[in-house]
Write a protein that holds these residues in place. Structure first.
Motif, PDB file in Angstrom:
ATOM      1  N   SER A  93       0.826  -1.210   0.000  1.00 54.75           N
ATOM      2  CA  SER A  93       0.000   0.000   0.000  1.00 54.75           C
ATOM      3  C   SER A  93       0.857   1.255   0.000  1.00 54.75           C
ATOM      4  CB  SER A  93      -0.918  -0.008   1.234  1.00 54.75           C
ATOM      5  OG  SER A  93      -1.647   1.193   1.315  1.00 54.75           O
ATOM      6  N   GLU A  94       1.957   1.223   0.771  1.00 55.41           N
ATOM      7  CA  GLU A  94       2.867   2.371   0.827  1.00 55.41           C
ATOM      8  C   GLU A  94       3.526   2.615  -0.524  1.00 55.41           C
ATOM      9  OE1 GLU A  94       4.131   4.659   3.377  1.00 55.41           O
ATOM     10  OE2 GLU A  94       2.097   4.143   4.000  1.00 55.41           O
ATOM     11  N   VAL A  95       3.944   1.532  -1.180  1.00 51.73           N
ATOM     12  CA  VAL A  95       4.611   1.652  -2.482  1.00 51.73           C
ATOM     13  C   VAL A  95       3.666   2.258  -3.505  1.00 51.73           C
ATOM     14  CG1 VAL A  95       5.553   0.336  -4.421  1.00 51.73           C
ATOM     15  CG2 VAL A  95       6.284  -0.180  -2.083  1.00 51.73           C
ATOM     16  N   LYS A  96       2.393   1.814  -3.500  1.00 53.50           N
ATOM     17  CA  LYS A  96       1.424   2.294  -4.483  1.00 53.50           C
ATOM     18  C   LYS A  96       1.021   3.746  -4.235  1.00 53.50           C
ATOM     19  CE  LYS A  96      -0.710  -1.972  -6.101  1.00 53.50           C
ATOM     20  NZ  LYS A  96      -1.978  -2.715  -6.277  1.00 53.50           N
ATOM     21  N   SER A  97       0.880   4.118  -2.970  1.00 53.99           N
ATOM     22  CA  SER A  97       0.399   5.471  -2.649  1.00 53.99           C
ATOM     23  C   SER A  97       1.539   6.485  -2.557  1.00 53.99           C
ATOM     24  CB  SER A  97      -0.373   5.443  -1.326  1.00 53.99           C
ATOM     25  OG  SER A  97       0.474   5.060  -0.251  1.00 53.99           O
ATOM     26  N   ASN A  98       2.749   6.013  -2.292  1.00 49.92           N
ATOM     27  CA  ASN A  98       3.871   6.914  -2.072  1.00 49.92           C
ATOM     28  C   ASN A  98       4.638   7.136  -3.370  1.00 49.92           C
ATOM     29  OD1 ASN A  98       5.629   8.550  -0.673  1.00 49.92           O
ATOM     30  ND2 ASN A  98       6.830   6.873   0.166  1.00 49.92           N
ATOM     31  N   ARG A  99       4.112   7.988  -4.244  1.00 51.41           N
ATOM     32  CA  ARG A  99       4.767   8.295  -5.524  1.00 51.41           C
ATOM     33  C   ARG A  99       5.899   9.286  -5.280  1.00 51.41           C
ATOM     34  NH1 ARG A  99       0.367  10.528  -9.416  1.00 51.41           N
ATOM     35  NH2 ARG A  99       2.141  10.519 -10.873  1.00 51.41           N
ATOM     36  N   GLN A 100       7.103   8.925  -5.673  1.00 51.21           N
ATOM     37  CA  GLN A 100       8.263   9.784  -5.459  1.00 51.21           C
ATOM     38  C   GLN A 100       8.990  10.029  -6.773  1.00 51.21           C
ATOM     39  OE1 GLN A 100      10.195   7.529  -2.251  1.00 51.21           O
ATOM     40  NE2 GLN A 100       9.607   9.152  -0.864  1.00 51.21           N
ATOM     41  N   ALA A 101       9.710  11.130  -6.818  1.00 56.18           N
ATOM     42  CA  ALA A 101      10.408  11.506  -8.045  1.00 56.18           C
ATOM     43  C   ALA A 101      11.680  12.265  -7.700  1.00 56.18           C
ATOM     44  CB  ALA A 101       9.500  12.359  -8.928  1.00 56.18           C
ATOM     45  N   ILE A 102      12.538  12.412  -8.714  1.00 56.70           N
ATOM     46  CA  ILE A 102      13.797  13.140  -8.579  1.00 56.70           C
ATOM     47  C   ILE A 102      13.768  14.351  -9.525  1.00 56.70           C
ATOM     48  CG2 ILE A 102      16.318  13.025  -8.855  1.00 56.70           C
ATOM     49  CD1 ILE A 102      15.266  11.333  -6.542  1.00 56.70           C
ATOM     50  N   ILE A 103      14.230  15.504  -9.027  1.00 55.52           N
ATOM     51  CA  ILE A 103      14.346  16.691  -9.873  1.00 55.52           C
ATOM     52  C   ILE A 103      15.452  16.447 -10.902  1.00 55.52           C
ATOM     53  CG2 ILE A 103      14.811  19.169  -9.944  1.00 55.52           C
ATOM     54  CD1 ILE A 103      12.259  18.547  -8.467  1.00 55.52           C
ATOM     55  N   PHE A 104      15.150  16.668 -12.197  1.00 55.46           N
ATOM     56  CA  PHE A 104      16.119  16.405 -13.255  1.00 55.46           C
ATOM     57  C   PHE A 104      16.597  17.681 -13.952  1.00 55.46           C
ATOM     58  CE2 PHE A 104      16.025  11.977 -12.783  1.00 55.46           C
ATOM     59  CZ  PHE A 104      16.910  11.396 -13.677  1.00 55.46           C
ATOM     60  N   GLN A 105      16.220  18.843 -13.431  1.00 56.40           N
ATOM     61  CA  GLN A 105      16.724  20.099 -13.989  1.00 56.40           C
ATOM     62  C   GLN A 105      17.738  20.709 -13.035  1.00 56.40           C
ATOM     63  OE1 GLN A 105      13.105  21.935 -16.728  1.00 56.40           O
ATOM     64  NE2 GLN A 105      14.139  23.189 -15.234  1.00 56.40           N
ATOM     65  N   LYS A 106      18.695  21.456 -13.584  1.00 57.06           N
ATOM     66  CA  LYS A 106      19.708  22.108 -12.754  1.00 57.06           C
ATOM     67  C   LYS A 106      19.049  22.960 -11.676  1.00 57.06           C
ATOM     68  CE  LYS A 106      23.933  21.146 -14.297  1.00 57.06           C
ATOM     69  NZ  LYS A 106      25.022  20.667 -13.408  1.00 57.06           N
ATOM     70  N   GLU A 107      18.067  23.730 -12.071  1.00 56.34           N
ATOM     71  CA  GLU A 107      17.323  24.584 -11.135  1.00 56.34           C
ATOM     72  C   GLU A 107      15.910  24.753 -11.665  1.00 56.34           C
ATOM     73  OE1 GLU A 107      19.204  28.102  -9.197  1.00 56.34           O
ATOM     74  OE2 GLU A 107      17.594  29.211 -10.219  1.00 56.34           O
ATOM     75  N   VAL A 108      14.935  24.639 -10.806  1.00 56.92           N
ATOM     76  CA  VAL A 108      13.542  24.760 -11.226  1.00 56.92           C
ATOM     77  C   VAL A 108      12.751  25.542 -10.175  1.00 56.92           C
ATOM     78  CG1 VAL A 108      12.947  22.531 -10.187  1.00 56.92           C
ATOM     79  CG2 VAL A 108      11.501  23.489 -11.986  1.00 56.92           C
ATOM     80  N   ALA A 109      11.880  26.427 -10.671  1.00 57.67           N
ATOM     81  CA  ALA A 109      11.025  27.218  -9.779  1.00 57.67           C
ATOM     82  C   ALA A 109       9.747  26.437  -9.493  1.00 57.67           C
ATOM     83  CB  ALA A 109      10.694  28.549 -10.431  1.00 57.67           C
ATOM     84  N   VAL A 110       9.492  26.194  -8.225  1.00 56.70           N
ATOM     85  CA  VAL A 110       8.267  25.505  -7.817  1.00 56.70           C
ATOM     86  C   VAL A 110       7.172  26.549  -7.679  1.00 56.70           C
ATOM     87  CG1 VAL A 110       7.206  24.011  -6.092  1.00 56.70           C
ATOM     88  CG2 VAL A 110       9.647  23.805  -6.585  1.00 56.70           C
ATOM     89  N   LYS A 111       6.057  26.321  -8.354  1.00 54.42           N
ATOM     90  CA  LYS A 111       4.961  27.285  -8.388  1.00 54.42           C
ATOM     91  C   LYS A 111       3.960  27.043  -7.263  1.00 54.42           C
ATOM     92  CE  LYS A 111       6.253  29.367 -12.241  1.00 54.42           C
ATOM     93  NZ  LYS A 111       6.554  30.802 -12.331  1.00 54.42           N
TER      94      LYS A 111
END
Length: 249
Positions: free
Chosen positions: A182-200
């Motif tokens: 359940s944790e694996v399915k609900s816990n979607r994680q990702a890695i930032i792949f840009q040098k720098e990105v503005a979070v809106k």
């Protein structure tokens, strides 16, 4: 005709396995000769052929780390750790890669009991917890049979008590497995792949900037809207990023 199709299928499967095995050896040789990009190309080809393993992702993480590409290095270490959560080598190399990221994010502390429980459950994948549960249920059956057929009263008590313990451990293992799945399915994680990105602050380009992130930072995906992803950091901060700036693992 069915027999012929079976033979063809076995031949294709064997050929594919042999091809991937050759590629893996070739990639390892390239890595050992410091030809890291060549090794990456071969590892990626193996992955493209449908192969997934902690060892493959670990080697990819190492190769990317050697050429100072931190985001893909962390990405593949995380994928390796997902398949083999108890592997200390993966954890150590991931820690080295994380030390090269710019963003310093302090995680909100879990309560002592919650943190200990999550650490214990996360030691194994849900598939491994399933195997453990099967081992305990077979143990329970064996002990029940010994209890049923033995005539010695002391042994009967021992077999009964240990059988109950095996059954309880089986139930606990099943619960842990379902929790981890359940944790694996609900816990979607990702890695930032840009040098720098503005979070809106909102899911549009005209929204104000909430904060800035840099490559290699791990984020949790909590929501999606078209090509936008709402993310949450370990310290609780939230915001929106376009899908192209992150890579989910």
């Amino acid at each position: 005709m069915k027999k012929l199709l079976s033979i063809v299928f076995v031949f294709v499967a064997y050929f594919s396995f042999a091809q991937n095995d050759t590629l893996f050896t070739k990639a390892n040789t390239a890595y050992n000769n410091a030809k890291y990009q060549d090794a990456i190309n071969d590892y990626l080809q193996i992955n493209k052929n449908g192969v997934e393993s902690a060892e493959l992702y670990f080697n990819l993480g190492n190769a990317y780390y050697k050429i100072n590409k931190i985001a893909p290095s962390i990405y593949y270490y995380q994928k390796a750790l997902k398949l083999d959560p108890g592997n200390q080598d993966i954890k150590n190399n991931l820690a080295f890669a994380n030390n090269m990221t710019i963003d310093a994010i302090d995680a909100n502390p879990d309560s002592g009991l919650s943190a200990s429980a999550n650490k214990l459950i996360g030691t194994f994948t849900y598939n491994t917890w399933g195997i453990i549960a099967i081992v305990f249920i077979f143990g329970f059956i064996a002990l029940f049979l010994l209890y049923y057929f033995t005539g010695h009263h002391t042994k009967k008590r021992i077999f009964f008590a240990t059988g109950i313990i095996a059954l309880l451990l089986c139930i606990i293992s099943v619960c842990f497995g379902f929790h981890e799945k359940s944790e694996v399915k609900s816990n979607r994680q990702a890695i930032i792949f840009q040098k720098e990105v503005a979070v809106k602050a909102e899911p549009n380009n005209h929204s104000s900037e909430a904060f800035t992130l840099h490559e290699g930072t791990k984020v949790k995906i909590t929501s999606s809207l078209n090509n936008w992803r709402q993310i949450e950091l370990a310290d609780g901060k939230t915001g929106w990023l376009t899908q192209s700036t992150i890579k989910e693992f």
